[in-house]
Design a protein around this motif. Structure first.
Motif, PDB file in Angstrom:
ATOM      1  N   TYR A 116       0.832  -1.203   0.000  1.00 11.80           N
ATOM      2  CA  TYR A 116       0.000   0.000   0.000  1.00 11.80           C
ATOM      3  C   TYR A 116       0.872   1.260   0.000  1.00 11.80           C
ATOM      4  N   GLN A 117       1.890   1.270   0.861  1.00 16.68           N
ATOM      5  CA  GLN A 117       2.778   2.436   0.962  1.00 16.68           C
ATOM      6  C   GLN A 117       3.514   2.680  -0.349  1.00 16.68           C
ATOM      7  N   LEU A 118       4.017   1.582  -0.952  1.00 18.27           N
ATOM      8  CA  LEU A 118       4.738   1.707  -2.220  1.00 18.27           C
ATOM      9  C   LEU A 118       3.810   2.247  -3.314  1.00 18.27           C
ATOM     10  N   SER A 119       2.559   1.792  -3.329  1.00 17.00           N
ATOM     11  CA  SER A 119       1.602   2.264  -4.326  1.00 17.00           C
ATOM     12  C   SER A 119       1.345   3.760  -4.179  1.00 17.00           C
ATOM     13  N   GLU A 120       1.246   4.227  -2.939  1.00 12.75           N
ATOM     14  CA  GLU A 120       1.041   5.660  -2.701  1.00 12.75           C
ATOM     15  C   GLU A 120       2.263   6.461  -3.137  1.00 12.75           C
ATOM     16  N   VAL A 121       3.458   5.934  -2.829  1.00 14.63           N
ATOM     17  CA  VAL A 121       4.704   6.594  -3.232  1.00 14.63           C
ATOM     18  C   VAL A 121       4.777   6.669  -4.759  1.00 14.63           C
ATOM     19  N   ALA A 122       4.439   5.555  -5.439  1.00 16.73           N
ATOM     20  CA  ALA A 122       4.468   5.512  -6.905  1.00 16.73           C
ATOM     21  C   ALA A 122       3.464   6.491  -7.492  1.00 16.73           C
ATOM     22  N   ASN A 123       2.278   6.551  -6.890  1.00 23.01           N
ATOM     23  CA  ASN A 123       1.234   7.453  -7.370  1.00 23.01           C
ATOM     24  C   ASN A 123       1.699   8.902  -7.313  1.00 23.01           C
ATOM     25  N   LYS A 176      14.379   5.245  -1.815  1.00 19.76           N
ATOM     26  CA  LYS A 176      13.428   5.434  -0.713  1.00 19.76           C
ATOM     27  C   LYS A 176      13.492   4.288   0.299  1.00 19.76           C
ATOM     28  N   GLY A 177      14.305   3.261  -0.014  1.00 19.59           N
ATOM     29  CA  GLY A 177      14.466   2.151   0.927  1.00 19.59           C
ATOM     30  C   GLY A 177      13.658   0.913   0.608  1.00 19.59           C
ATOM     31  N   TYR A 178      12.935   0.888  -0.535  1.00 17.08           N
ATOM     32  CA  TYR A 178      12.135  -0.286  -0.893  1.00 17.08           C
ATOM     33  C   TYR A 178      13.020  -1.366  -1.511  1.00 17.08           C
ATOM     34  N   LYS A 179      12.781  -2.597  -1.139  1.00 14.85           N
ATOM     35  CA  LYS A 179      13.595  -3.727  -1.577  1.00 14.85           C
ATOM     36  C   LYS A 179      13.072  -4.313  -2.891  1.00 14.85           C
ATOM     37  N   LYS A 180      13.930  -5.115  -3.496  1.00 13.11           N
ATOM     38  CA  LYS A 180      13.595  -5.767  -4.764  1.00 13.11           C
ATOM     39  C   LYS A 180      12.315  -6.588  -4.638  1.00 13.11           C
ATOM     40  N   GLU A 181      12.164  -7.343  -3.540  1.00 14.06           N
ATOM     41  CA  GLU A 181      11.031  -8.261  -3.380  1.00 14.06           C
ATOM     42  C   GLU A 181       9.689  -7.525  -3.444  1.00 14.06           C
ATOM     43  N   ILE A 182       9.612  -6.382  -2.754  1.00 10.37           N
ATOM     44  CA  ILE A 182       8.330  -5.660  -2.702  1.00 10.37           C
ATOM     45  C   ILE A 182       8.052  -4.963  -4.038  1.00 10.37           C
ATOM     46  N   LEU A 183       9.107  -4.495  -4.723  1.00 15.93           N
ATOM     47  CA  LEU A 183       8.938  -3.890  -6.045  1.00 15.93           C
ATOM     48  C   LEU A 183       8.450  -4.923  -7.057  1.00 15.93           C
ATOM     49  N   GLU A 184       8.982  -6.137  -6.926  1.00 14.08           N
ATOM     50  CA  GLU A 184       8.591  -7.207  -7.840  1.00 14.08           C
ATOM     51  C   GLU A 184       7.155  -7.643  -7.570  1.00 14.08           C
ATOM     52  N   GLN A 185       6.782  -7.757  -6.293  1.00  7.69           N
ATOM     53  CA  GLN A 185       5.412  -8.139  -5.942  1.00  7.69           C
ATOM     54  C   GLN A 185       4.398  -7.116  -6.451  1.00  7.69           C
ATOM     55  N   PHE A 220      -2.084   0.119 -11.018  1.00  8.16           N
ATOM     56  CA  PHE A 220      -2.047   1.152 -12.052  1.00  8.16           C
ATOM     57  C   PHE A 220      -2.382   0.565 -13.416  1.00  8.16           C
ATOM     58  N   GLY A 221      -2.891   1.437 -14.264  1.00 11.20           N
ATOM     59  CA  GLY A 221      -3.019   1.140 -15.682  1.00 11.20           C
ATOM     60  C   GLY A 221      -2.161   2.136 -16.422  1.00 11.20           C
ATOM     61  N   GLY A 222      -1.519   1.692 -17.510  1.00 11.92           N
ATOM     62  CA  GLY A 222      -0.665   2.600 -18.273  1.00 11.92           C
ATOM     63  C   GLY A 222      -0.966   2.509 -19.755  1.00 11.92           C
ATOM     64  N   ARG A 223      -1.027   3.668 -20.431  1.00  9.59           N
ATOM     65  CA  ARG A 223      -1.277   3.687 -21.877  1.00  9.59           C
ATOM     66  C   ARG A 223      -0.044   4.191 -22.592  1.00  9.59           C
ATOM     67  N   ILE A 224       0.429   3.391 -23.563  1.00 13.47           N
ATOM     68  CA  ILE A 224       1.580   3.810 -24.352  1.00 13.47           C
ATOM     69  C   ILE A 224       1.123   4.837 -25.378  1.00 13.47           C
ATOM     70  N   LEU A 225       1.978   5.813 -25.689  1.00 13.61           N
ATOM     71  CA  LEU A 225       1.572   6.897 -26.576  1.00 13.61           C
ATOM     72  C   LEU A 225       2.194   6.790 -27.966  1.00 13.61           C
ATOM     73  N   GLN A 226       3.171   5.891 -28.124  1.00 14.26           N
ATOM     74  CA  GLN A 226       3.787   5.707 -29.439  1.00 14.26           C
ATOM     75  C   GLN A 226       2.973   4.720 -30.265  1.00 14.26           C
ATOM     76  N   ASN A 227       2.847   4.974 -31.543  1.00 16.19           N
ATOM     77  CA  ASN A 227       2.102   4.077 -32.430  1.00 16.19           C
ATOM     78  C   ASN A 227       2.993   3.093 -33.173  1.00 16.19           C
ATOM     79  N   ASN A 228       4.313   3.316 -33.119  1.00 16.50           N
ATOM     80  CA  ASN A 228       5.229   2.516 -33.925  1.00 16.50           C
ATOM     81  C   ASN A 228       5.914   1.405 -33.143  1.00 16.50           C
TER      82      ASN A 228
END
Length: 645
Positions: A116-123, A176-185, A220-228
């Motif tokens: 939850y904390q990581l999601s808020e930080v990312a947002n 920010k101190g976040y580890k690989k495991e939580i970023l991967e999850q 999160f949802g992400g939309r790519i902006l390049q068409n190529n």
């Protein structure tokens, strides 16, 4: 699990009048506050708030309770969600009760909180990249403005941007101190091997944060902006401990109050569909983005309304998908309509080309109930073929068979008969067959029920109603005045003694092994007894903090009355004694009255047994003696009540 200490701190800190005034315009009314009900339409205020008792009561809807239950009712939060909302409002740190958790549970909880904390930080990071960097402005902001999205809407939906650099966010999170495991999850970073080298999942995309019902960022949802490029246009967070896409609806956090107000939810497919419609005045809109509509998502909407309107563009894939969604919604006992946009249009494009009034009018004129929608679509495919038309009828009746409400089902059968020009008798016959098949296969249990009307014994009904009334009076004394001291005696020659209302009623009932007969009332009464055993006098203030809504509402109703005696009466020397002023007498009266009722009930049962004629002579004599003893007790009680038989 939130600790008891934290819950107590929330209740002692949060002020009910402060919290409710965030949602309702409250005005002073004596020692209380009044306002218009947020739950029903009304012109005369019937919503009351008591700062002294820290409770509220809505006399229009019958709802009531404490500060937590108000947030639960208003925002449709669960109990823990409401507590967390108040904790955040009053800057109270949430402590979890670790004693009740195993080591595994503690680890899971800690992991969830980290996500939850990581999601808020990312947002926050993605929003900063959008607004505060040249790249974000040139690419992200430009894209949203090309789609005619205003800045205030961009900020309201917390839209963001993830830069081109391969590991920009990953390095930010590491710092920010976040580890690989939580970023991967979380799915925010993708690691391809055992090293700590990873790249950002949403690199070079505009970002749509996905919120929970209570507003926490889940993914999160992400939309790519390049068409190529060959990458997917839209990319979503993978499943995690906190994000389950089948249980989330995009936009629900922003739309929920409007869904309640309009008593309808518009259901679309994509993020931009939601945002464009919201900006153009259709705010009761959500999207099932990233997944086909699920039962869990339908139930989320059902917390707010029983009405769903599905919005689809005119392509065949969307139309066929809507058929499945219709049946799922009907199975959840909800009402469903469908709206198709003109060819080449979707909700996003349509919203950008029309004004709010035009959109509202189009929705109103083109929303169809599921029967007319299916008929319009499928009749075109039959080309006058009677075999295909029979299949169409069977398809529609199959949907009607999913409706549990018999009255609704019959109305839809009549509508189907009218539209398709086929007799109701044939449709009911087909409906009965389908219902039987569904029951046998376990798909549904909608077998037509025969309603049997039973004659009501009026004397028995009055007796039950009177029992409800007397037991409710007992609880009103216990909850409103239970800790008040009274001086009481039952005989003139008896020395008066001092006690409390709770202790007197409980002690006198224990003498005859009495409890309340109404299950709900007795549940509260048993908790009061438990309180005495723990040296507590549990009055209304205790029960308005209950986790059970029905108990909280009942207690609030007893503590907060709609009407009170005007002070002007005293000025005119008109004095009306209150329940509190006659507390000793009222307590004594209610005890004696209740005992008299229970003795009469026993007498009736004994008389009934006596008249059955299937008892031994020994039992007959025993019953006579019991009735005589009970009659003597009843006369004594009536004398104590100063009543003449």
């Amino acid at each position: 699990m939130i600790s008891k200490e934290t819950i107590d701190k929330i209740f002692s800190t949060a002020r009910v009048e402060e919290v409710i005034s965030d949602f309702i315009n409250l005005k002073k009314s004596g020692s209380n506050y009044k306002g218009l009900s947020p739950f029903v339409d009304e012109k005369t205020p019937s919503f009351m708030v008591s700062p002294s008792k820290q409770i509220w009561k809505d006399f229009s809807s019958g709802k009531g309770g404490n500060v937590v239950t108000f947030i639960m009712e208003q925002e449709h939060y669960t109990y823990p969600e409401a507590l967390r909302y108040l904790a955040k409002k009053y800057n109270i740190e949430i402590e979890e009760d670790s004693k009740e958790q195993t080591e595994t549970q503690k680890e899971i909880q800690l992991n969830k909180e980290s996500l939850y904390q990581l999601s808020e930080v990312a947002n926050e990071y993605f929003q900063n990249q959008l607004w505060k960097t040249e790249e974000g402005n040139n690419i992200g902001i430009s894209y949203f403005r090309e789609r005619s999205i205003r800045d205030d809407i961009i900020k309201q939906f917390q839209l963001g941007y993830s830069p081109k650099e391969w590991e920009a966010f990953t390095q930010f999170a590491f710092n920010k101190g976040y580890k690989k495991e939580i970023l991967e999850q979380s799915g925010l970073t993708i690691f391809k091997d055992v090293t700590d080298k990873g790249f950002d999942r949403f690199r070079e995309r505009v970002i749509f944060p996905i919120h929970s019902f209570s507003g926490r960022v889940l993914g999160f949802g992400g939309r790519i902006l390049q068409n190529n490029v060959k990458a997917s246009k839209y990319l979503n967070s993978p499943e995690s401990e906190i994000y389950h896409k089948s249980q989330v609806l995009y936009g629900l956090f922003h739309a929920k109050s409007f869904i309640i107000k309009e008593d309808n939810c518009f259901l679309v497919e994509g993020y931009m569909d939601v945002i464009s419609l919201y900006q153009n005045g259709i705010k009761n809109v959500v999207a099932s983005s990233g997944t086909s509509l699920t039962v869990e998502q339908i139930r989320l909407i059902k917390r707010l309304t029983n009405n769903i309107t599905i919005l689809y563009d005119g392509d065949q894939a969307g139309i066929k998908a809507s058929f499945r969604s219709i049946d799922m919604i009907l199975e959840q006992e909800m009402n469903v309509k469908v709206l198709l946009f003109p060819d080449g249009e979707d909700p996003d494009s349509f919203a950008r080309k029309h004004t709010a009034d035009e959109i509202e009018l189009f929705f109103k004129e083109n929303s169809k109930d599921f029967i007319r929608f299916k008929t319009d679509i499928l009749l075109g495919e039959t080309n006058g073929d009677p075999i295909k038309k029979a299949g169409l009828i069977r398809d529609i009746v199959g949907s009607i068979a999913l409706i549990k409400n018999l009255i609704q089902r019959e109305i839809y059968v009549k509508e189907c008969s009218r539209i398709l020009d086929i007799s109701e008798q044939v449709l009911f016959s087909e409906l009965a067959q389908l219902t039987q098949q569904n029951t046998q296969t376990g798909v549904s249990s909608n077998k037509r029920q025969q309603v049997v009307l039973q004659p009501v014994d009026k004397s028995q009904q009055e007796e039950i109603d009177f029992t409800y009334k007397i037991e409710e009076d007992i609880l009103e004394l216990l909850l409103s005045y239970g800790d008040h001291q009274i001086v009481i005696s039952y005989l003139e020659e008896e020395e008066p003694y001092t006690t409390t209302v709770i202790e007197e009623i409980v002690q006198r009932f224990k003498e005859d092994d009495l409890q309340l007969t109404i299950d709900f009332y007795n549940k509260i009464y048993l908790e009061i007894i438990e309180g005495i055993e723990n040296n507590q006098l549990r009055t209304g203030e205790y029960f308005v903090k209950s986790k059970e809504d029905d108990i909280t509402q009942f207690a609030a109703g007893k503590l907060l009355k709609k009407y009170s005696i005007s002070n002007n009466w005293e000025l005119k020397e008109i004095y009306v004694p209150t329940l509190e002023q006659n507390l000793s007498k009222n307590t004594k009266d209610v005890i004696l009255k209740y005992k008299a009722i229970r003795i009469s009930e026993i007498n009736k049962k004994l008389a009934k047994e006596l008249s059955s004629g299937e008892i031994s002579e020994e039992r007959r004599l025993e019953i006579f003696n019991q009735i005589m003893t009970l009659d003597k007790l009843l006369k004594q009680i009536h004398r104590l009540e100063n009543r003449v038989i």
